[in-house]
Scaffold this motif. Structure first.
Motif, PDB file in Angstrom:
ATOM      1  N   HIS A 234       0.833  -1.212   0.000  1.00  0.00           N
ATOM      2  CA  HIS A 234       0.000   0.000   0.000  1.00  0.00           C
ATOM      3  C   HIS A 234       0.863   1.256   0.000  1.00  0.00           C
ATOM      4  O   HIS A 234       0.671   2.141   0.832  1.00  0.00           O
ATOM      5  CB  HIS A 234      -0.932  -0.014   1.216  1.00  0.00           C
ATOM      6  CG  HIS A 234      -1.977  -1.075   1.130  1.00  0.00           C
ATOM      7  ND1 HIS A 234      -3.143  -0.917   0.405  1.00  0.00           N
ATOM      8  CD2 HIS A 234      -2.018  -2.328   1.640  1.00  0.00           C
ATOM      9  CE1 HIS A 234      -3.864  -2.022   0.499  1.00  0.00           C
ATOM     10  NE2 HIS A 234      -3.206  -2.895   1.240  1.00  0.00           N
ATOM     11  N   LYS A 235       1.779   1.314  -0.944  1.00  0.00           N
ATOM     12  CA  LYS A 235       2.714   2.444  -0.969  1.00  0.00           C
ATOM     13  C   LYS A 235       2.003   3.794  -1.080  1.00  0.00           C
ATOM     14  O   LYS A 235       2.414   4.772  -0.463  1.00  0.00           O
ATOM     15  CB  LYS A 235       3.685   2.285  -2.150  1.00  0.00           C
ATOM     16  CG  LYS A 235       4.704   1.187  -1.927  1.00  0.00           C
ATOM     17  CD  LYS A 235       5.912   1.353  -2.824  1.00  0.00           C
ATOM     18  CE  LYS A 235       6.971   0.330  -2.453  1.00  0.00           C
ATOM     19  NZ  LYS A 235       7.331  -0.575  -3.521  1.00  0.00           N
ATOM     20  N   LYS A 236       0.918   3.839  -1.855  1.00  0.00           N
ATOM     21  CA  LYS A 236       0.211   5.104  -2.077  1.00  0.00           C
ATOM     22  C   LYS A 236      -0.398   5.624  -0.754  1.00  0.00           C
ATOM     23  O   LYS A 236      -0.228   6.797  -0.401  1.00  0.00           O
ATOM     24  CB  LYS A 236      -0.903   4.878  -3.114  1.00  0.00           C
ATOM     25  CG  LYS A 236      -1.364   6.116  -3.807  1.00  0.00           C
ATOM     26  CD  LYS A 236      -2.278   5.736  -4.977  1.00  0.00           C
ATOM     27  CE  LYS A 236      -3.270   6.848  -5.234  1.00  0.00           C
ATOM     28  NZ  LYS A 236      -4.429   6.394  -6.004  1.00  0.00           N
ATOM     29  N   ALA A 237      -1.068   4.731  -0.029  1.00  0.00           N
ATOM     30  CA  ALA A 237      -1.669   5.133   1.248  1.00  0.00           C
ATOM     31  C   ALA A 237      -0.582   5.476   2.267  1.00  0.00           C
ATOM     32  O   ALA A 237      -0.699   6.457   3.010  1.00  0.00           O
ATOM     33  CB  ALA A 237      -2.565   4.018   1.778  1.00  0.00           C
ATOM     34  N   ILE A 238       0.470   4.679   2.288  1.00  0.00           N
ATOM     35  CA  ILE A 238       1.552   4.926   3.248  1.00  0.00           C
ATOM     36  C   ILE A 238       2.165   6.308   2.985  1.00  0.00           C
ATOM     37  O   ILE A 238       2.465   7.063   3.911  1.00  0.00           O
ATOM     38  CB  ILE A 238       2.632   3.814   3.151  1.00  0.00           C
ATOM     39  CG1 ILE A 238       2.046   2.455   3.549  1.00  0.00           C
ATOM     40  CG2 ILE A 238       3.859   4.160   4.003  1.00  0.00           C
ATOM     41  CD1 ILE A 238       1.619   2.305   4.986  1.00  0.00           C
ATOM     42  N   ALA A 239       2.271   6.665   1.691  1.00  0.00           N
ATOM     43  CA  ALA A 239       2.827   7.985   1.353  1.00  0.00           C
ATOM     44  C   ALA A 239       1.939   9.098   1.917  1.00  0.00           C
ATOM     45  O   ALA A 239       2.441  10.135   2.373  1.00  0.00           O
ATOM     46  CB  ALA A 239       2.962   8.119  -0.158  1.00  0.00           C
ATOM     47  N   VAL A 240       0.623   8.880   1.912  1.00  0.00           N
ATOM     48  CA  VAL A 240      -0.300   9.884   2.476  1.00  0.00           C
ATOM     49  C   VAL A 240      -0.057  10.017   3.983  1.00  0.00           C
ATOM     50  O   VAL A 240       0.097  11.127   4.508  1.00  0.00           O
ATOM     51  CB  VAL A 240      -1.781   9.498   2.188  1.00  0.00           C
ATOM     52  CG1 VAL A 240      -2.730  10.464   2.879  1.00  0.00           C
ATOM     53  CG2 VAL A 240      -2.039   9.458   0.693  1.00  0.00           C
ATOM     54  N   PHE A 241       0.013   8.883   4.672  1.00  0.00           N
ATOM     55  CA  PHE A 241       0.257   8.933   6.122  1.00  0.00           C
ATOM     56  C   PHE A 241       1.616   9.569   6.431  1.00  0.00           C
ATOM     57  O   PHE A 241       1.755  10.332   7.384  1.00  0.00           O
ATOM     58  CB  PHE A 241       0.172   7.530   6.741  1.00  0.00           C
ATOM     59  CG  PHE A 241      -1.215   6.941   6.703  1.00  0.00           C
ATOM     60  CD1 PHE A 241      -2.298   7.636   7.231  1.00  0.00           C
ATOM     61  CD2 PHE A 241      -1.445   5.696   6.138  1.00  0.00           C
ATOM     62  CE1 PHE A 241      -3.581   7.097   7.197  1.00  0.00           C
ATOM     63  CE2 PHE A 241      -2.726   5.145   6.088  1.00  0.00           C
ATOM     64  CZ  PHE A 241      -3.798   5.849   6.619  1.00  0.00           C
ATOM     65  N   GLU A 242       2.604   9.248   5.607  1.00  0.00           N
ATOM     66  CA  GLU A 242       3.943   9.835   5.826  1.00  0.00           C
ATOM     67  C   GLU A 242       3.870  11.361   5.679  1.00  0.00           C
ATOM     68  O   GLU A 242       4.478  12.087   6.466  1.00  0.00           O
ATOM     69  CB  GLU A 242       4.971   9.274   4.825  1.00  0.00           C
ATOM     70  CG  GLU A 242       5.279   7.783   4.990  1.00  0.00           C
ATOM     71  CD  GLU A 242       6.297   7.458   6.083  1.00  0.00           C
ATOM     72  OE1 GLU A 242       6.788   8.378   6.766  1.00  0.00           O
ATOM     73  OE2 GLU A 242       6.566   6.250   6.267  1.00  0.00           O
ATOM     74  N   SER A 243       3.104  11.846   4.678  1.00  0.00           N
ATOM     75  CA  SER A 243       3.082  13.311   4.533  1.00  0.00           C
ATOM     76  C   SER A 243       2.281  13.980   5.643  1.00  0.00           C
ATOM     77  O   SER A 243       2.601  15.104   6.043  1.00  0.00           O
ATOM     78  CB  SER A 243       2.635  13.803   3.153  1.00  0.00           C
ATOM     79  OG  SER A 243       1.804  12.911   2.553  1.00  0.00           O
ATOM     80  N   ILE A 244       1.270  13.301   6.173  1.00  0.00           N
ATOM     81  CA  ILE A 244       0.571  13.879   7.334  1.00  0.00           C
ATOM     82  C   ILE A 244       1.552  13.982   8.506  1.00  0.00           C
ATOM     83  O   ILE A 244       1.599  15.005   9.205  1.00  0.00           O
ATOM     84  CB  ILE A 244      -0.680  13.043   7.715  1.00  0.00           C
ATOM     85  CG1 ILE A 244      -1.686  13.046   6.553  1.00  0.00           C
ATOM     86  CG2 ILE A 244      -1.319  13.589   8.982  1.00  0.00           C
ATOM     87  CD1 ILE A 244      -2.902  12.138   6.744  1.00  0.00           C
ATOM     88  N   VAL A 245       2.345  12.937   8.694  1.00  0.00           N
ATOM     89  CA  VAL A 245       3.334  12.972   9.794  1.00  0.00           C
ATOM     90  C   VAL A 245       4.347  14.103   9.566  1.00  0.00           C
ATOM     91  O   VAL A 245       4.713  14.818  10.509  1.00  0.00           O
ATOM     92  CB  VAL A 245       4.019  11.591   9.958  1.00  0.00           C
ATOM     93  CG1 VAL A 245       5.284  11.699  10.802  1.00  0.00           C
ATOM     94  CG2 VAL A 245       3.058  10.611  10.610  1.00  0.00           C
TER      95      VAL A 245
END
Ligand SMILES: Nc1ncnc2c1ncn2[C@@H]1O[C@H](COP(=O)(O)OP(=O)(O)O)[C@@H](O)[C@H]1O
Ligand SMILES: [Mg+2]
Length: 262
Positions: A234-245
């Protein structure tokens, strides 16, 4: 030595069940991967699910902490928190929901001040009800995230909330559209959602992040974003969570005013 001032980040919504708790846990997982000392406060006093989702047994809860403060028995924060791993601690919601309405907001301010001194990030998982305790957390927050779904009631409620915030000149909130929760229920296109709420969707959790076996993780106390297999798939979703962090870690250090598209 400078006094630590951890960031307080709250998660709320305009209706229930939009994916706040799941989002908070996923972000805690990323913070933990980055070795950032994080406290998760279960601020859903009537229906808290953090400890259950993380499979953490506890005997002391947030009500006991507040009650001890009110009766001068409070010792220190460690007495009431439960570690999940080396980086994530949790403060569970009241075990007995009848205790929830006995919590006085003034002590929540004291709790937050103490937590800021011990943690880099404090994630507060709220519910969608604007009672005085929720408002206290929102007031204390460096940044507030609204988690919404693509559901007409949700979109309508979000629109109202945004116009209230606009009247109040309140800008330090962000909107996360959770497309992963109700993938069969999607009603409006993303552009339509933006047009109706008259604001930007700051983040979109992609539909592809819908996990039909999510309970296999949560009931076993596993955080999805800390799972190597999920991270790969789930690289796409993980990238979203990473940018929120990334944004969380930046908040408070610079002007966090929302640049709306209005
Ligand atoms: N990415 C996802 N995939 C599958 N189910 C999800 C996902 N995110 C949330 N859910 C499910 O939706 C329900 C509500 O999510 P939750 O995070 O508890 O919402 P809230 O905290 O806003 O009430 C839960 O049953 C949860 O397991
Ligand atoms: Mg929740």
């Amino acid at each position: 030595m400078a006094i630590k001032r951890g960031k307080v980040i709250s998660f709320t919504s305009v209706k229930g069940g939009t994916g706040k708790t799941t989002t908070v846990l996923n972000l805690a997982g990323i913070l933990s991967n980055r070795k950032i000392k994080t406290l998760v406060i279960d601020g859903d006093f009537y229906n808290g699910g953090i400890a259950v989702s993380l499979d953490v047994a506890f005997d002391k809860d947030l009500y006991l902490l507040i009650n001890d403060m009110a009766t001068s028995h409070f010792d220190n924060l460690e007495t009431y928190i439960k570690p999940y791993n080396d980086y994530i601690d949790i403060l569970p919601a009241p075990k007995d929901p009848r205790d929830a309405n006995k919590i006085e907001s003034k002590y929540l301010h004291v709790l937050i001040a103490k937590a800021r001194m011990k943690y880099d990030v404090i994630l507060v998982d709220l519910n969608h009800i604007m009672d005085s305790n929720n408002l206290t957390f929102l007031d204390e927050s460096d940044l507030v995230y609204y988690v919404m779904t693509n559901d007409l009631n949700d979109i309508k409620g979000m629109k109202t909330m945004i116009s209230i915030y606009s009247d109040m000149d309140f800008t330090n909130y962000r909107i996360i559209l959770n497309d992963a929760k109700d993938k069969l229920k999607q009603t409006l296109s993303r552009v339509d959602v933006k047009n109706v709420i008259k604001d930007d969707l700051d983040y979109v959790i992609p539909e592809s992040f819908y996990l039909s076996d999510i309970n296999n993780y949560t009931l076993k106390g596993n955080i999805v974003t800390a799972n190597k297999g999920i991270r790969r798939k789930h690289k796409k979703a993980i990238a979203v969570f990473e940018s929120i962090v990334d944004e969380i870690l930046d908040s408070g250090d610079k002007d966090v005013k929302k640049e709306t598209s209005k």
